[in-house]
Design a protein around this motif. Structure first.
Motif: not given
Length: 122
Positions: A8-11, A70-72, A101-102, A108-109
């Motif tokens: 969440e923090d990364r987003l 999809k948004e990423l 990209n990360q 995906v995973k």
């Protein structure tokens, strides 16, 4: 917990990074258009992740995670367009592309894992 591992923090940090890139785009028709698109697609994953955490079912969770992915991916295309056009004035474009990209790889995973767990529980 280190924010590198808190999704969440990364987003949220990615959304702020997107804002840093967008605010420095030129006021041309192209710059304004891409800025609008990128603000929406770059901020949406953080907001949708909150929704995913409150999913009503595993299928709902997978669906929300797919929306985030999809948004990423849309954000990545916008970032590539900015790069190809040579209009980054923020100096943060490569950082934004790398983080995007990360995040794409993580989602995906995560979706693959959620699908496998969904099959096992049926």
């Amino acid at each position: 917990m280190d924010s590198k591992y808190n999704l969440e923090d990364r987003l949220i940090d990615f959304a702020i990074l997107v804002d840093d890139v967008v605010e420095e785009l030129p006021g041309t028709r192209f710059g304004i258009y891409i800025a609008g698109q990128l603000v929406r697609s770059g901020c949406s994953p953080a907001l949708n992740y909150g929704e995913a955490q409150s999913a009503e079912s595993r299928n709902d969770f997978i669906h929300k995670m797919k929306l985030i992915l999809k948004e990423l991916r849309e954000s990545m295309v916008s970032l590539k367009l900015i790069e190809k056009r040579g209009i980054d004035r923020s100096g943060k474009l490569l950082e934004a592309k790398d983080e995007c990209n990360q995040l794409i790889s993580i989602f995906v995973k995560s979706i693959e894992t959620a699908k496998k767990n969904n099959i096992k529980s049926q």
